[in-house]
Design a protein around this motif. Sequence first.
Motif, PDB file in Angstrom:
ATOM      1  N   SER A 142       0.984  -0.975   0.042  1.00 39.77           N
ATOM      2  CA  SER A 142       0.151   0.100   0.010  1.00 39.77           C
ATOM      3  C   SER A 142       0.567   1.120   0.041  1.00 39.77           C
ATOM      4  CB  SER A 142      -1.152   0.191   1.503  1.00 39.77           C
ATOM      5  OG  SER A 142      -1.742   0.998   1.525  1.00 39.77           O
ATOM      6  N   PRO A 143       0.271   2.392  -0.725  1.00 47.30           N
ATOM      7  CA  PRO A 143       1.417   3.708  -0.569  1.00 47.30           C
ATOM      8  C   PRO A 143       0.713   4.255   0.170  1.00 47.30           C
ATOM      9  CG  PRO A 143      -0.683   3.522  -2.467  1.00 47.30           C
ATOM     10  CD  PRO A 143      -0.617   2.360  -1.968  1.00 47.30           C
ATOM     11  N   ASP A 144      -0.305   3.610   1.279  1.00 44.44           N
ATOM     12  CA  ASP A 144      -0.886   4.618   2.738  1.00 44.44           C
ATOM     13  C   ASP A 144      -0.930   3.539   3.076  1.00 44.44           C
ATOM     14  OD1 ASP A 144      -1.076   5.816   4.618  1.00 44.44           O
ATOM     15  OD2 ASP A 144      -2.834   7.031   3.416  1.00 44.44           O
ATOM     16  N   PRO A 145       0.312   3.149   4.153  1.00 48.50           N
ATOM     17  CA  PRO A 145       0.109   1.819   5.233  1.00 48.50           C
ATOM     18  C   PRO A 145      -1.050   2.621   6.159  1.00 48.50           C
ATOM     19  CG  PRO A 145       2.539   2.735   5.793  1.00 48.50           C
ATOM     20  CD  PRO A 145       1.493   3.319   4.211  1.00 48.50           C
ATOM     21  N   ASP A 146      -0.829   3.354   6.613  1.00 49.61           N
ATOM     22  CA  ASP A 146      -1.797   3.514   8.250  1.00 49.61           C
ATOM     23  C   ASP A 146      -3.079   3.448   7.458  1.00 49.61           C
ATOM     24  OD1 ASP A 146       0.088   4.330   9.222  1.00 49.61           O
ATOM     25  OD2 ASP A 146      -0.134   6.826   9.118  1.00 49.61           O
ATOM     26  N   THR A 147      -3.387   4.033   6.568  1.00 43.22           N
ATOM     27  CA  THR A 147      -5.080   3.965   6.237  1.00 43.22           C
ATOM     28  C   THR A 147      -4.830   2.021   6.057  1.00 43.22           C
ATOM     29  OG1 THR A 147      -5.437   6.314   4.767  1.00 43.22           O
ATOM     30  CG2 THR A 147      -6.637   4.191   3.842  1.00 43.22           C
ATOM     31  N   ALA A 148      -4.380   1.767   4.963  1.00 42.55           N
ATOM     32  CA  ALA A 148      -4.464   0.020   5.187  1.00 42.55           C
ATOM     33  C   ALA A 148      -4.949  -0.739   6.419  1.00 42.55           C
ATOM     34  CB  ALA A 148      -3.536  -0.873   4.494  1.00 42.55           C
ATOM     35  N   ARG A 149      -3.388  -0.632   7.065  1.00 39.61           N
ATOM     36  CA  ARG A 149      -3.763  -0.982   8.737  1.00 39.61           C
ATOM     37  C   ARG A 149      -4.800  -0.807   8.714  1.00 39.61           C
ATOM     38  NH1 ARG A 149       1.611   0.277   8.965  1.00 39.61           N
ATOM     39  NH2 ARG A 149       2.060   2.550   9.428  1.00 39.61           N
ATOM     40  N   ASP A 150      -5.526   0.212   9.703  1.00 37.57           N
ATOM     41  CA  ASP A 150      -6.651   0.788   9.690  1.00 37.57           C
ATOM     42  C   ASP A 150      -7.813  -0.153   9.737  1.00 37.57           C
ATOM     43  OD1 ASP A 150      -8.284   2.165  11.689  1.00 37.57           O
ATOM     44  OD2 ASP A 150      -9.695   2.682   9.949  1.00 37.57           O
ATOM     45  N   PHE A 151      -8.178   0.043   8.106  1.00 35.44           N
ATOM     46  CA  PHE A 151      -8.672  -0.944   7.089  1.00 35.44           C
ATOM     47  C   PHE A 151      -8.852  -2.586   7.600  1.00 35.44           C
ATOM     48  CE2 PHE A 151      -9.797  -3.687   3.242  1.00 35.44           C
ATOM     49  CZ  PHE A 151     -10.903  -2.968   3.809  1.00 35.44           C
ATOM     50  N   TYR A 152      -7.351  -3.740   7.122  1.00 35.26           N
ATOM     51  CA  TYR A 152      -7.774  -4.451   7.778  1.00 35.26           C
ATOM     52  C   TYR A 152      -7.779  -4.372   9.168  1.00 35.26           C
ATOM     53  CZ  TYR A 152      -6.292  -4.659   2.933  1.00 35.26           C
ATOM     54  OH  TYR A 152      -6.035  -5.124   1.774  1.00 35.26           O
ATOM     55  N   ARG A 153      -7.547  -3.461  10.119  1.00 33.93           N
ATOM     56  CA  ARG A 153      -8.261  -3.670  11.164  1.00 33.93           C
ATOM     57  C   ARG A 153      -9.210  -3.948  11.984  1.00 33.93           C
ATOM     58  NH1 ARG A 153      -5.928   0.756  12.933  1.00 33.93           N
ATOM     59  NH2 ARG A 153      -3.631  -0.349  14.098  1.00 33.93           N
ATOM     60  N   ARG A 154     -10.259  -2.987  11.466  1.00 34.21           N
ATOM     61  CA  ARG A 154     -11.571  -2.965  11.426  1.00 34.21           C
ATOM     62  C   ARG A 154     -12.498  -4.023  11.132  1.00 34.21           C
ATOM     63  NH1 ARG A 154     -13.316   2.728   8.602  1.00 34.21           N
ATOM     64  NH2 ARG A 154     -15.569   2.043   9.730  1.00 34.21           N
TER      65      ARG A 154
END
Length: 248
Positions: A142-154
């Motif tokens: 992902s070019p934006d791992p913070d957003t990716a981490r939040d998505f997969y956590r949710r």
Amino acid sequence: MPKAGRYHEGVPCWVELGAVDLGRARRFYGGLFAWEFVDLPGWTVATLRGAQVAGLTAGPPGTGQSWTTYLAVGDAARTAAAVREAGGRVLREPYEVPPEQGWAALAADPAGAVFGLRQGLLWQGAGLVDEPAAFSWSEQHSPDPDTARDFYRRVFGYEYGRESDGATVFRVDGLPAGDIARRPGAGWAVHFGAADTDRAVEQVRELGGTVLAGPEPTPFGRRAVVRDDGGAAFTLVGVPSAERTPAA
């Protein structure tokens, strides 16, 4: 011999190739991994010593050839709804996998990385893991791992450790299951085990594929990124510890 059983929610459990030419794909992967193939209604299952290890399907025209990582779920319809609520998209609504093997769906995260959902009935996913010629690891780019981490956590409840070298390992029930890495493009990178990565790379070339990076040493084994003769990229890596795969 690591054998997969019932996969925990959110764990990469299956990989499937959307092939431009199924016959050509069978020749390449049969030659590289010594896979055998079983034709089922609508798709083909690759086997290794009798265990199901990957799927092959005819990809949509004009989309190119690529590997898709499927994540284990207990309820595909419920998880598809959670994907939407977290800002992702459902690309294919849950559908039954013949013959009575469960349900599957296709989704994309907010950055556009495509992944599958797999709800098993008769089987949960790959029957062998972390062996030569078997699926061993998936890395989310992902070019934006913070957003990716939040998505997969949710959606899946992933837990994370500290970021190291641009990547964060995600854990399921306390066990490492994959990682999220900062990369320019969005996707899921599939890794297959190799007993001898350098020899496997030579076989890729002999079979008409190309080498994109490596081989090079890593803490998890000697690794190379390659592309098959139909254009699908994947990673070859020296077989890691089976402890990384939380299948019960």
